[in-house]
Design a protein around this motif. Structure first.
Motif, mmCIF file in Angstrom:
data_model
loop_
_atom_site.group_PDB
_atom_site.id
_atom_site.type_symbol
_atom_site.label_atom_id
_atom_site.label_comp_id
_atom_site.label_asym_id
_atom_site.label_seq_id
_atom_site.Cartn_x
_atom_site.Cartn_y
_atom_site.Cartn_z
ATOM 1 N N VAL A 1 64.151 45.934 34.087
ATOM 2 C CA VAL A 1 64.681 47.056 34.599
ATOM 3 C C VAL A 1 66.192 46.970 34.507
ATOM 4 C CG1 VAL A 1 64.321 46.914 36.916
ATOM 5 C CG2 VAL A 1 64.317 49.046 35.768
ATOM 6 N N ASN A 2 66.742 45.878 35.142
ATOM 7 C CA ASN A 2 68.067 45.540 35.298
ATOM 8 C C ASN A 2 68.733 45.758 34.006
ATOM 9 O OD1 ASN A 2 68.040 45.980 38.218
ATOM 10 N ND2 ASN A 2 67.513 43.703 38.234
ATOM 11 N N LEU A 3 68.300 45.160 33.051
ATOM 12 C CA LEU A 3 68.907 45.039 31.673
ATOM 13 C C LEU A 3 68.770 46.528 31.029
ATOM 14 C CD1 LEU A 3 69.724 43.453 28.941
ATOM 15 C CD2 LEU A 3 67.318 43.487 28.486
ATOM 16 N N VAL A 4 67.852 47.276 31.138
ATOM 17 C CA VAL A 4 67.773 48.639 30.799
ATOM 18 C C VAL A 4 69.012 49.588 31.379
ATOM 19 C CG1 VAL A 4 66.399 50.873 30.508
ATOM 20 C CG2 VAL A 4 65.432 48.627 30.288
ATOM 21 N N ARG A 5 68.854 49.258 32.788
ATOM 22 C CA ARG A 5 70.079 49.943 33.487
ATOM 23 C C ARG A 5 71.558 49.708 33.029
ATOM 24 N NH1 ARG A 5 66.743 48.735 38.943
ATOM 25 N NH2 ARG A 5 65.510 50.822 39.107
ATOM 26 N N ALA A 6 71.806 48.296 32.768
ATOM 27 C CA ALA A 6 73.085 48.012 32.464
ATOM 28 C C ALA A 6 73.435 48.336 30.923
ATOM 29 C CB ALA A 6 73.038 46.399 32.126
ATOM 30 N N LEU A 7 72.335 48.448 30.050
ATOM 31 C CA LEU A 7 72.539 48.882 28.748
ATOM 32 C C LEU A 7 72.900 50.382 28.765
ATOM 33 C CD1 LEU A 7 69.914 47.183 26.707
ATOM 34 C CD2 LEU A 7 72.240 46.566 26.779
ATOM 35 N N THR A 8 72.073 51.265 29.600
ATOM 36 C CA THR A 8 72.483 52.782 29.780
ATOM 37 C C THR A 8 73.645 52.929 30.165
ATOM 38 O OG1 THR A 8 70.131 52.946 30.117
ATOM 39 C CG2 THR A 8 71.574 54.772 31.064
ATOM 40 N N VAL A 9 74.452 52.080 31.201
ATOM 41 C CA VAL A 9 75.665 52.437 31.696
ATOM 42 C C VAL A 9 76.790 51.892 30.775
ATOM 43 C CG1 VAL A 9 77.476 51.749 33.478
ATOM 44 C CG2 VAL A 9 75.058 52.203 34.331
ATOM 45 N N VAL A 10 76.549 50.926 30.004
ATOM 46 C CA VAL A 10 77.590 50.460 28.842
ATOM 47 C C VAL A 10 77.409 51.585 27.965
ATOM 48 C CG1 VAL A 10 77.996 48.755 27.199
ATOM 49 C CG2 VAL A 10 77.519 48.020 29.503
ATOM 50 N N GLY A 11 76.316 52.186 27.485
ATOM 51 C CA GLY A 11 75.846 52.715 26.186
ATOM 52 C C GLY A 11 76.580 54.378 26.685
ATOM 53 N N ALA A 12 76.659 54.559 28.073
ATOM 54 C CA ALA A 12 77.041 55.874 28.500
ATOM 55 C C ALA A 12 78.955 55.940 28.257
ATOM 56 C CB ALA A 12 76.899 56.111 29.905
ATOM 57 N N PHE A 13 79.676 54.889 28.350
ATOM 58 C CA PHE A 13 80.780 54.723 28.134
ATOM 59 C C PHE A 13 81.196 54.507 26.761
ATOM 60 C CE2 PHE A 13 80.723 53.359 32.860
ATOM 61 C CZ PHE A 13 81.960 54.273 33.193
ATOM 62 N N VAL A 14 80.599 53.637 26.130
ATOM 63 C CA VAL A 14 80.661 53.256 24.478
ATOM 64 C C VAL A 14 80.370 54.820 23.832
ATOM 65 C CG1 VAL A 14 79.975 51.998 22.673
ATOM 66 C CG2 VAL A 14 80.363 51.075 24.701
ATOM 67 N N SER A 15 79.504 55.508 24.270
ATOM 68 C CA SER A 15 79.273 56.475 23.322
ATOM 69 C C SER A 15 79.932 57.852 23.816
ATOM 70 C CB SER A 15 77.747 56.786 23.409
ATOM 71 O OG SER A 15 77.266 57.293 24.776
ATOM 72 N N PHE A 16 80.756 57.729 24.929
ATOM 73 C CA PHE A 16 81.715 58.872 25.467
ATOM 74 C C PHE A 16 80.553 59.958 25.976
ATOM 75 C CE2 PHE A 16 84.326 57.334 22.017
ATOM 76 C CZ PHE A 16 85.301 56.766 22.465
ATOM 77 N N GLY A 17 79.706 59.526 26.492
ATOM 78 C CA GLY A 17 78.780 60.421 27.425
ATOM 79 C C GLY A 17 77.537 60.895 26.753
ATOM 80 N N THR A 18 77.321 60.476 25.486
ATOM 81 C CA THR A 18 76.061 60.719 24.577
ATOM 82 C C THR A 18 74.806 60.296 25.337
ATOM 83 O OG1 THR A 18 77.339 61.075 22.826
ATOM 84 C CG2 THR A 18 74.986 61.037 22.418
ATOM 85 N N VAL A 19 74.987 59.120 25.654
ATOM 86 C CA VAL A 19 73.815 58.409 26.344
ATOM 87 C C VAL A 19 73.299 59.096 27.817
ATOM 88 C CG1 VAL A 19 72.918 56.191 27.317
ATOM 89 C CG2 VAL A 19 74.047 56.417 25.165
ATOM 90 N N ALA A 20 74.598 59.551 28.382
ATOM 91 C CA ALA A 20 74.347 60.192 29.633
ATOM 92 C C ALA A 20 73.521 61.504 29.479
ATOM 93 C CB ALA A 20 75.526 60.384 30.330
ATOM 94 N N LEU A 21 73.923 62.003 28.347
ATOM 95 C CA LEU A 21 73.195 63.625 28.149
ATOM 96 C C LEU A 21 71.618 63.293 27.661
ATOM 97 C CD1 LEU A 21 76.101 65.056 26.086
ATOM 98 C CD2 LEU A 21 75.194 65.627 28.398
ATOM 99 N N VAL A 22 71.404 62.164 26.921
ATOM 100 C CA VAL A 22 70.045 61.758 26.698
ATOM 101 C C VAL A 22 69.361 61.452 27.851
ATOM 102 C CG1 VAL A 22 68.689 60.005 25.334
ATOM 103 C CG2 VAL A 22 70.773 61.066 24.390
ATOM 104 N N TYR A 23 69.912 60.679 28.670
ATOM 105 C CA TYR A 23 69.510 60.219 30.177
ATOM 106 C C TYR A 23 68.834 61.577 30.749
ATOM 107 C CZ TYR A 23 68.555 58.287 34.540
ATOM 108 O OH TYR A 23 67.909 57.939 35.713
ATOM 109 N N LEU A 24 69.855 62.355 31.101
ATOM 110 C CA LEU A 24 69.629 63.846 31.623
ATOM 111 C C LEU A 24 68.512 64.600 31.085
ATOM 112 C CD1 LEU A 24 73.290 64.937 32.420
ATOM 113 C CD2 LEU A 24 71.300 64.159 34.187
ATOM 114 N N ALA A 25 68.347 64.639 29.638
ATOM 115 C CA ALA A 25 67.418 65.306 29.049
ATOM 116 C C ALA A 25 65.937 64.657 29.188
ATOM 117 C CB ALA A 25 67.478 65.219 27.512
ATOM 118 N N ALA A 26 66.119 63.198 29.238
ATOM 119 C CA ALA A 26 64.612 62.632 29.521
ATOM 120 C C ALA A 26 64.360 62.758 31.008
ATOM 121 C CB ALA A 26 65.124 60.965 29.269
ATOM 122 N N LEU A 27 65.499 62.824 31.849
ATOM 123 C CA LEU A 27 65.198 63.027 33.292
ATOM 124 C C LEU A 27 64.415 64.618 33.402
ATOM 125 C CD1 LEU A 27 65.446 62.294 36.169
ATOM 126 C CD2 LEU A 27 67.707 63.422 36.212
#
Length: 71
Positions: free
Chosen positions: A39-65
């Protein structure tokens, strides 16, 4: 004529948010449980992905939530 199968079926896995591995909403915990990842690997990839994708991963996370059911 009946056909009998001796194959052992695995229990079906559902894609849901985790209650046990939840910090914000359990999305990363649910992904980690579904794919049998750390789970810590998934969390780290999510945070890195949110910065690299300029927030797109954060929007996908919110949609999944909002869309994924709670376990």
């Amino acid at each position: 004529m009946t056909i009998h199968s001796d194959a052992v079926t695995e229990p079906t896995r559902s894609f849901a948010r985790s209650k046990s591995d939840s910090i914000v909403g359990g999305v990363c915990g649910g992904i980690a449980e579904y794919f049998d990842w750390d789970v810590n690997l998934v969390r780290a990839l999510t945070v890195v992905g949110a910065f690299v994708s300029f927030g797109t991963v954060a929007l996908v996370y919110l949609a999944a939530l909002m869309l994924l059911p709670q376990e």
